[in-house]
Design a protein around this motif. Structure first.
Motif, PDB file in Angstrom:
ATOM      1  N   VAL A 177       2.535  -8.628 -14.084  1.00 52.36           N
ATOM      2  CA  VAL A 177       1.142  -8.171 -14.045  1.00 52.36           C
ATOM      3  C   VAL A 177       0.650  -7.546 -15.334  1.00 52.36           C
ATOM      4  CG1 VAL A 177       1.134  -7.839 -11.551  1.00 52.36           C
ATOM      5  CG2 VAL A 177       1.839  -5.951 -13.033  1.00 52.36           C
ATOM      6  N   SER A 178       1.542  -7.212 -16.264  1.00 54.11           N
ATOM      7  CA  SER A 178       1.133  -6.496 -17.474  1.00 54.11           C
ATOM      8  C   SER A 178       1.077  -7.419 -18.679  1.00 54.11           C
ATOM      9  CB  SER A 178       2.095  -5.340 -17.766  1.00 54.11           C
ATOM     10  OG  SER A 178       1.799  -4.749 -19.021  1.00 54.11           O
ATOM     11  N   SER A 179       0.163  -7.094 -19.600  1.00 51.87           N
ATOM     12  CA  SER A 179       0.051  -7.855 -20.842  1.00 51.87           C
ATOM     13  C   SER A 179       1.146  -7.483 -21.840  1.00 51.87           C
ATOM     14  CB  SER A 179      -1.323  -7.609 -21.477  1.00 51.87           C
ATOM     15  OG  SER A 179      -1.560  -6.219 -21.627  1.00 51.87           O
ATOM     16  N   ASN A 180       1.874  -6.390 -21.595  1.00 50.40           N
ATOM     17  CA  ASN A 180       2.949  -5.959 -22.494  1.00 50.40           C
ATOM     18  C   ASN A 180       4.040  -5.300 -21.668  1.00 50.40           C
ATOM     19  OD1 ASN A 180       4.553  -5.183 -24.620  1.00 50.40           O
ATOM     20  ND2 ASN A 180       3.198  -3.556 -25.334  1.00 50.40           N
ATOM     21  N   PRO A 181       4.856  -6.091 -20.956  1.00 49.18           N
ATOM     22  CA  PRO A 181       5.849  -5.517 -20.034  1.00 49.18           C
ATOM     23  C   PRO A 181       6.878  -4.631 -20.711  1.00 49.18           C
ATOM     24  CG  PRO A 181       6.200  -7.880 -20.323  1.00 49.18           C
ATOM     25  CD  PRO A 181       4.872  -7.566 -20.929  1.00 49.18           C
ATOM     26  N   ASP A 182       7.191  -4.873 -21.988  1.00 50.00           N
ATOM     27  CA  ASP A 182       8.173  -4.032 -22.670  1.00 50.00           C
ATOM     28  C   ASP A 182       7.722  -2.572 -22.709  1.00 50.00           C
ATOM     29  OD1 ASP A 182       9.977  -6.012 -23.149  1.00 50.00           O
ATOM     30  OD2 ASP A 182       9.291  -6.440 -25.184  1.00 50.00           O
ATOM     31  N   ALA A 183       6.409  -2.367 -22.722  1.00 48.40           N
ATOM     32  CA  ALA A 183       5.890  -0.997 -22.743  1.00 48.40           C
ATOM     33  C   ALA A 183       6.338  -0.228 -21.505  1.00 48.40           C
ATOM     34  CB  ALA A 183       4.364  -1.013 -22.813  1.00 48.40           C
ATOM     35  N   TYR A 184       6.522  -0.932 -20.396  1.00 45.88           N
ATOM     36  CA  TYR A 184       6.877  -0.248 -19.154  1.00 45.88           C
ATOM     37  C   TYR A 184       8.353   0.134 -19.115  1.00 45.88           C
ATOM     38  CZ  TYR A 184       2.191  -0.748 -17.528  1.00 45.88           C
ATOM     39  OH  TYR A 184       0.827  -0.612 -17.420  1.00 45.88           O
ATOM     40  N   VAL A 185       9.168  -0.482 -19.965  1.00 40.47           N
ATOM     41  CA  VAL A 185      10.537  -0.003 -20.118  1.00 40.47           C
ATOM     42  C   VAL A 185      10.501   1.367 -20.787  1.00 40.47           C
ATOM     43  CG1 VAL A 185      12.796  -0.436 -21.160  1.00 40.47           C
ATOM     44  CG2 VAL A 185      11.450  -2.339 -20.244  1.00 40.47           C
ATOM     45  N   TYR A 186       9.685   1.491 -21.832  1.00 39.88           N
ATOM     46  CA  TYR A 186       9.497   2.803 -22.470  1.00 39.88           C
ATOM     47  C   TYR A 186       8.998   3.822 -21.456  1.00 39.88           C
ATOM     48  CZ  TYR A 186       6.792   6.535 -24.561  1.00 39.88           C
ATOM     49  OH  TYR A 186       6.266   7.760 -24.825  1.00 39.88           O
ATOM     50  N   LEU A 187       7.989   3.454 -20.670  1.00 43.71           N
ATOM     51  CA  LEU A 187       7.418   4.393 -19.709  1.00 43.71           C
ATOM     52  C   LEU A 187       8.459   4.829 -18.681  1.00 43.71           C
ATOM     53  CD1 LEU A 187       3.908   2.763 -19.204  1.00 43.71           C
ATOM     54  CD2 LEU A 187       4.432   4.882 -20.422  1.00 43.71           C
ATOM     55  N   ALA A 188       9.286   3.894 -18.208  1.00 44.50           N
ATOM     56  CA  ALA A 188      10.327   4.240 -17.237  1.00 44.50           C
ATOM     57  C   ALA A 188      11.319   5.228 -17.831  1.00 44.50           C
ATOM     58  CB  ALA A 188      11.047   2.979 -16.767  1.00 44.50           C
ATOM     59  N   GLU A 189      11.724   4.987 -19.077  1.00 46.85           N
ATOM     60  CA  GLU A 189      12.694   5.878 -19.708  1.00 46.85           C
ATOM     61  C   GLU A 189      12.074   7.236 -20.014  1.00 46.85           C
ATOM     62  OE1 GLU A 189      14.532   3.951 -23.022  1.00 46.85           O
ATOM     63  OE2 GLU A 189      15.768   2.693 -21.718  1.00 46.85           O
ATOM     64  N   SER A 190      10.782   7.256 -20.351  1.00 47.48           N
ATOM     65  CA  SER A 190      10.130   8.537 -20.633  1.00 47.48           C
ATOM     66  C   SER A 190      10.034   9.390 -19.372  1.00 47.48           C
ATOM     67  CB  SER A 190       8.736   8.310 -21.243  1.00 47.48           C
ATOM     68  OG  SER A 190       7.821   7.802 -20.294  1.00 47.48           O
ATOM     69  N   ILE A 191       9.901   8.739 -18.219  1.00 50.79           N
ATOM     70  CA  ILE A 191       9.876   9.475 -16.949  1.00 50.79           C
ATOM     71  C   ILE A 191      11.249  10.088 -16.679  1.00 50.79           C
ATOM     72  CG2 ILE A 191       9.661   9.238 -14.442  1.00 50.79           C
ATOM     73  CD1 ILE A 191       7.572   6.996 -15.032  1.00 50.79           C
ATOM     74  N   ARG A 192      12.292   9.322 -16.884  1.00 55.20           N
ATOM     75  CA  ARG A 192      13.643   9.823 -16.626  1.00 55.20           C
ATOM     76  C   ARG A 192      14.009  10.988 -17.543  1.00 55.20           C
ATOM     77  NH1 ARG A 192      18.020   5.090 -16.105  1.00 55.20           N
ATOM     78  NH2 ARG A 192      19.281   6.916 -15.580  1.00 55.20           N
ATOM     79  N   SER A 193      13.509  10.981 -18.763  1.00 60.49           N
ATOM     80  CA  SER A 193      13.870  12.027 -19.724  1.00 60.49           C
ATOM     81  C   SER A 193      12.933  13.233 -19.671  1.00 60.49           C
ATOM     82  CB  SER A 193      13.890  11.453 -21.148  1.00 60.49           C
ATOM     83  OG  SER A 193      12.612  10.996 -21.530  1.00 60.49           O
ATOM     84  N   TRP A 194      11.907  13.186 -18.827  1.00 57.52           N
ATOM     85  CA  TRP A 194      10.935  14.273 -18.729  1.00 57.52           C
ATOM     86  C   TRP A 194      11.563  15.483 -18.036  1.00 57.52           C
ATOM     87  CZ3 TRP A 194       6.886  15.601 -21.208  1.00 57.52           C
ATOM     88  CH2 TRP A 194       5.915  16.456 -20.672  1.00 57.52           C
ATOM     89  N   PRO A 195      11.195  16.714 -18.423  1.00 56.11           N
ATOM     90  CA  PRO A 195      11.819  17.903 -17.819  1.00 56.11           C
ATOM     91  C   PRO A 195      11.498  18.066 -16.338  1.00 56.11           C
ATOM     92  CG  PRO A 195      10.002  18.519 -19.280  1.00 56.11           C
ATOM     93  CD  PRO A 195      10.268  17.069 -19.514  1.00 56.11           C
ATOM     94  N   GLU A 196      12.361  18.795 -15.658  1.00 53.15           N
ATOM     95  CA  GLU A 196      12.156  19.111 -14.246  1.00 53.15           C
ATOM     96  C   GLU A 196      10.907  19.995 -14.078  1.00 53.15           C
ATOM     97  OE1 GLU A 196      14.244  18.323 -11.631  1.00 53.15           O
ATOM     98  OE2 GLU A 196      15.936  17.432 -12.705  1.00 53.15           O
ATOM     99  N   GLN A 197      10.417  20.076 -12.848  1.00 55.16           N
ATOM    100  CA  GLN A 197       9.191  20.814 -12.555  1.00 55.16           C
ATOM    101  C   GLN A 197       9.241  22.272 -13.023  1.00 55.16           C
ATOM    102  OE1 GLN A 197      10.691  18.483 -10.726  1.00 55.16           O
ATOM    103  NE2 GLN A 197       9.433  17.747  -9.016  1.00 55.16           N
ATOM    104  N   PRO A 198      10.307  23.042 -12.742  1.00 55.38           N
ATOM    105  CA  PRO A 198      10.336  24.442 -13.190  1.00 55.38           C
ATOM    106  C   PRO A 198      10.322  24.573 -14.707  1.00 55.38           C
ATOM    107  CG  PRO A 198      11.957  24.078 -11.449  1.00 55.38           C
ATOM    108  CD  PRO A 198      11.478  22.731 -11.885  1.00 55.38           C
TER     109      PRO A 198
END
Length: 231
Positions: A177-198
């Motif tokens: 569905v995306s015009s640049n699917p590789d970008a969503y690999v970056y987005l997935a990894e950025s979510i995993r590396s994001w700090p916890e809520q506290p």
């Protein structure tokens, strides 16, 4: 940029979003199974825009996230650093005052906005605390911040399933569905590396925001953080 980078070079991230601008809203709707619409409704409730108020919608992309604030009667400034997103937004909403701006160097005076909000964009800014301080600077004393960002599921079994989805299922779906699917690999990894809520809450406090709190949406997949600028 095919892989998440902790450096988050602004020109690379902006270029990535330029490339996905045309189908960005549709792709998000598909990848979140429609949950993004619910999350944005919760943002609108938390911001609680009123007629005559000035709202800064940072990382606004095509301006879709700004529409609920307009409907509430507020004056909204959608701001983004991706020229591609802004061009696409201008096609769809030519009457919105779409503005180009870097979250670490906002092009606004001090104490302008009654509220500032950013949805799914804070983790893409190179210096989180600097961005939060900039948002504080442009907010009026007593004004508020609302951050909606992908976070970390609170139930361990679900967290495992969710992270597997991010890294295994998300890229193939994005390719469809995306015009640049590789970008969503970056987005997935950025979510995993994001700090916890506290941890994000502590960063908000360090940046100068008071009355910091958060609540989890969709089991912690998304967290809604709030704060107030000292009066």
């Amino acid at each position: 940029m095919n892989r998440a980078s902790l450096d988050k070079q602004p020109h690379e991230v902006a270029s990535m979003f330029d490339a996905v601008a045309a189908n960005y809203d549709l792709t998000n709707d598909v990848l979140s199974f429609g949950q993004d619409r619910r999350w944005r409704r919760e943002v609108a409730k938390a911001v609680d825009a009123r007629p005559g108020q000035k709202i800064l919608d940072l990382a606004a992309g095509t301006g879709t996230s700004s529409l609920p604030f307009v409907e509430a009667g507020a004056y909204v400034v959608p701001c983004d650093f991706s020229q591609g997103m802004l061009r696409e937004g201008k096609k769809r909403h030519p009457w919105l005052p779409l503005t180009a701006g870097d979250g670490t160097r906002l092009p606004f005076r001090d104490d302008v906005f009654d509220a500032v909000t950013i949805s799914f964009g804070l983790r893409n800014i190179a210096d989180t605390e600097l961005a939060l301080r900039e948002m504080l600077r442009v907010t009026k004393p007593g004004g508020r911040i609302v951050i909606c960002e992908f976070s970390h599921a609170t139930w361990a079994p679900f967290r495992t399933v969710y992270e597997e989805y991010l890294m295994r299922a998300l890229p193939p779906v994005a390719r469809a569905v995306s015009s640049n699917p590789d970008a969503y690999v970056y987005l997935a990894e950025s979510i995993r590396s994001w700090p916890e809520q506290p941890e994000l809450a502590r960063t908000l406090g360090s940046a100068g925001w008071e009355k910091v709190a958060w609540r989890n949406l969709s089991g912690g997949v998304v967290a809604l953080h709030r704060g107030t600028k000292p009066a």
